[in-house]
Design an enzyme around this catalytic site. Sequence first.
Site, PDB file in Angstrom:
ATOM      1  CD  GLU A 104       9.641   9.972  -2.006  1.00 43.53           C
ATOM      2  OE1 GLU A 104       8.565   9.662  -2.543  1.00 43.53           O
ATOM      3  OE2 GLU A 104      10.627  10.339  -2.664  1.00 43.53           O
ATOM      4  CB  SER A 127      11.634   6.142 -13.183  1.00 49.22           C
ATOM      5  OG  SER A 127      10.581   7.015 -13.508  1.00 49.22           O
ATOM      6  CB  SER A 128      12.458   9.539  -9.339  1.00 47.28           C
ATOM      7  OG  SER A 128      11.128   9.118  -9.146  1.00 47.28           O
ATOM      8  CG  HIS A 144      12.167  14.284   6.581  1.00 46.13           C
ATOM      9  ND1 HIS A 144      11.073  13.923   7.327  1.00 46.13           N
ATOM     10  CD2 HIS A 144      12.024  15.592   6.329  1.00 46.13           C
ATOM     11  CE1 HIS A 144      10.315  14.994   7.529  1.00 46.13           C
ATOM     12  NE2 HIS A 144      10.870  16.017   6.937  1.00 46.13           N
ATOM     13  CB  SER A 200       0.599  28.582  -5.399  1.00 45.50           C
ATOM     14  OG  SER A 200       1.269  28.323  -4.184  1.00 45.50           O
ATOM     15  CE1 TYR A 207       8.448  19.160   4.672  1.00 46.45           C
ATOM     16  CE2 TYR A 207      10.201  17.604   5.197  1.00 46.45           C
ATOM     17  CZ  TYR A 207       9.216  18.488   5.605  1.00 46.45           C
ATOM     18  OH  TYR A 207       8.990  18.687   6.934  1.00 46.45           O
ATOM     19  CG  ASP A 235       8.454  18.004 -25.664  1.00 46.92           C
ATOM     20  OD1 ASP A 235       8.891  17.382 -24.671  1.00 46.92           O
ATOM     21  OD2 ASP A 235       7.485  17.599 -26.339  1.00 46.92           O
ATOM     22  CD1 TRP A 289       7.030   3.419   4.808  1.00 42.30           C
ATOM     23  CD2 TRP A 289       8.125   4.167   3.002  1.00 42.30           C
ATOM     24  NE1 TRP A 289       7.423   4.715   5.052  1.00 42.30           N
ATOM     25  CE2 TRP A 289       8.096   5.198   3.963  1.00 42.30           C
ATOM     26  CE3 TRP A 289       8.749   4.412   1.773  1.00 42.30           C
ATOM     27  CZ2 TRP A 289       8.677   6.452   3.747  1.00 42.30           C
ATOM     28  CZ3 TRP A 289       9.322   5.663   1.567  1.00 42.30           C
ATOM     29  CH2 TRP A 289       9.290   6.664   2.545  1.00 42.30           C
ATOM     30  CE  LYS A 325       4.422  26.928  -0.595  1.00 38.25           C
ATOM     31  NZ  LYS A 325       4.982  28.029  -1.400  1.00 38.25           N
ATOM     32  CG  HIS A 361      -1.562   1.318   1.520  1.00 39.98           C
ATOM     33  ND1 HIS A 361      -2.535   1.876   0.717  1.00 39.98           N
ATOM     34  CD2 HIS A 361      -1.358   2.206   2.525  1.00 39.98           C
ATOM     35  CE1 HIS A 361      -2.904   3.050   1.227  1.00 39.98           C
ATOM     36  NE2 HIS A 361      -2.201   3.280   2.320  1.00 39.98           N
ATOM     37  CB  THR A 368       5.121  24.855   6.738  1.00 37.20           C
ATOM     38  OG1 THR A 368       6.270  24.033   6.512  1.00 37.20           O
ATOM     39  CG2 THR A 368       3.884  24.115   6.256  1.00 37.20           C
ATOM     40  CG  HIS A 394      12.118  14.097  12.288  1.00 39.26           C
ATOM     41  ND1 HIS A 394      11.941  15.309  11.692  1.00 39.26           N
ATOM     42  CD2 HIS A 394      11.665  13.189  11.395  1.00 39.26           C
ATOM     43  CE1 HIS A 394      11.394  15.139  10.501  1.00 39.26           C
ATOM     44  NE2 HIS A 394      11.215  13.865  10.308  1.00 39.26           N
ATOM     45  CG  HIS A 395      11.643   9.751  10.133  1.00 38.80           C
ATOM     46  ND1 HIS A 395      10.301   9.657   9.883  1.00 38.80           N
ATOM     47  CD2 HIS A 395      12.092  10.774   9.374  1.00 38.80           C
ATOM     48  CE1 HIS A 395       9.947  10.593   8.998  1.00 38.80           C
ATOM     49  NE2 HIS A 395      11.019  11.275   8.679  1.00 38.80           N
ATOM     50  NE  ARG A 454       3.223   3.445  11.438  1.00 35.45           N
ATOM     51  CZ  ARG A 454       4.149   4.054  10.713  1.00 35.45           C
ATOM     52  NH1 ARG A 454       5.004   4.870  11.287  1.00 35.45           N
ATOM     53  NH2 ARG A 454       4.226   3.859   9.410  1.00 35.45           N
TER      54      ARG A 454
END
EC number: 7.1.1.9
Length: 514
Positions: A242, A156-157, A240, A255, A244, A91, A126, A319, A61, A316, A290-291, A438
């Site tokens: 990721e 790919s990314s 982390h 926006s 963002y 292009d 994950w 924004k 998932h 943040t 922090h994880h 979890r």
Amino acid sequence: MFINRWLFSTNHKDIGTLYLLFGAWAGMVGTALSILIRAELGQPGALLGDDQIYNVIVTAHAFVMIFFMVMPMMIGGFGNWLVPLMIGAPDMAFPRMNNMSFWLLPPSFLLLLASSMVEAGAGTGWTVYPPLAGNLAHAGASVDLTIFSLHLAGVSSILGAINFITTIINMKPPAMTQYQTPLFVWSVLITAVLLLLSLPVLAAGITMLLTDRNLNTTFFDPAGGGDPILYQHLFWFFGHPEVYILILPGFGIISHVVTYYSGKKEPFGYMGMVWAMMSIGFLGFIVWAHHMFTVGLDVDTRAYFTSATMIIAIPTGVKVFSWLATLHGGNIKWSPAMLWALGFIFLFTVGGLTGIVLSNSSLDIVLHDTYYVVAHFHYVLSMGAVFAIMAGFVHWFPLFSGFTLDDTWAKAHFAIMFVGVNMTFFPQHFLGLSGMPRRYSDYPDAYTTWNTVSSMGSFISLTAVLIMIFMIWEAFASKREVMSVSYASTNLEWLHGCPPPYHTFEEPTYVKVK
């Protein structure tokens, strides 16, 4: 010729369409997996009857939603479609590499699905932490296939990131500076930089895990002088940034949508918005531990990561308040896209507040690996990233297809989805505060009520997905063409009509600078 157009495409619009279709399809798979999770947790006792398969579903998932739904739709879909149009480029800079970026994803998806079909599947979460992901706890090919899947998605990314960075820096009209590009273009540029810097670290970490599993190395095995904590550092140095990467293009989309439906010609505080995204991108790289507050970091390390994480709330907040200021005094049009954007602002802020709670290392000791964390990141993903995708989709659908969605269905879809996701994830805060962990397929009876409510909410969300499918079918069946577009002069992507011709900006673009 069908094959030439869709398999060997070098057109940013067609590749963007492929990304959107692939992402939508993967989103259905990810939704199906999430429904299985919530069905299992809907009442105490076993449904699937096996904790391994439950964890395989949870892992799949996460991977499907992150790598095959959010990233392809936001970066590949909206990015490909809109970035060249918004900067007046004919292009992307590397059109064939663009095609390869897309066609690496279906094989990657196939490998991920294959990993669940062989042996017992990859029930690692994950994060794929060793020693659980090692060759004792997960013997067989499952985790190896998952690692290869991640390698392909990562390549790919990275290729996509190189392409976007080159396009945005190099293919603007000569008179246009970077500070004259729309905020969505900025958000994609910053996202691409984050991808380029973080993915190689993930690749290194999972490659070391691969050799630990198959070639008897001991990078993460204390018996041979390794350290499983090293893997966590490598993974989260990617993981982390990721998160963002998943939200920044959404910021860009919001926006645009908020500005458009407030009847404004520009967003409030353009430079502040750019600065905020750049700050978030930079800070995202220096908060990863922090994880890991529960792994035994020094107290001074914990103090640093706590305060550094809290600092991210400042850009943040810039924004969020700039979006509110953009709304202020505007001629507000309550279109479906605007509803998604307003939902985004509110719910993303709620998710951000629970993030501030979790950034306190002392509190996180208690909350780590509970449903409070699940509630937090689903508020910012399931109601941040997904709401942004929906806002962008219903806003730009006429541009992509040439047809208009039915307003009533679109609003109904929003309302049902809004109720569904909140009903699913709000109770999970209570479960987490009560200590429900979890990644477990069963729980003590005390947790029954809120789990049942949460599972009911997930079925409401499923209904919303079905309505969305109907809504898209209805638009293509009714063929209501676009009459006119407001504010096209300040929204360059609409300039060529709906849909735009196959090739746009064939001659060099010129910008008059006042």
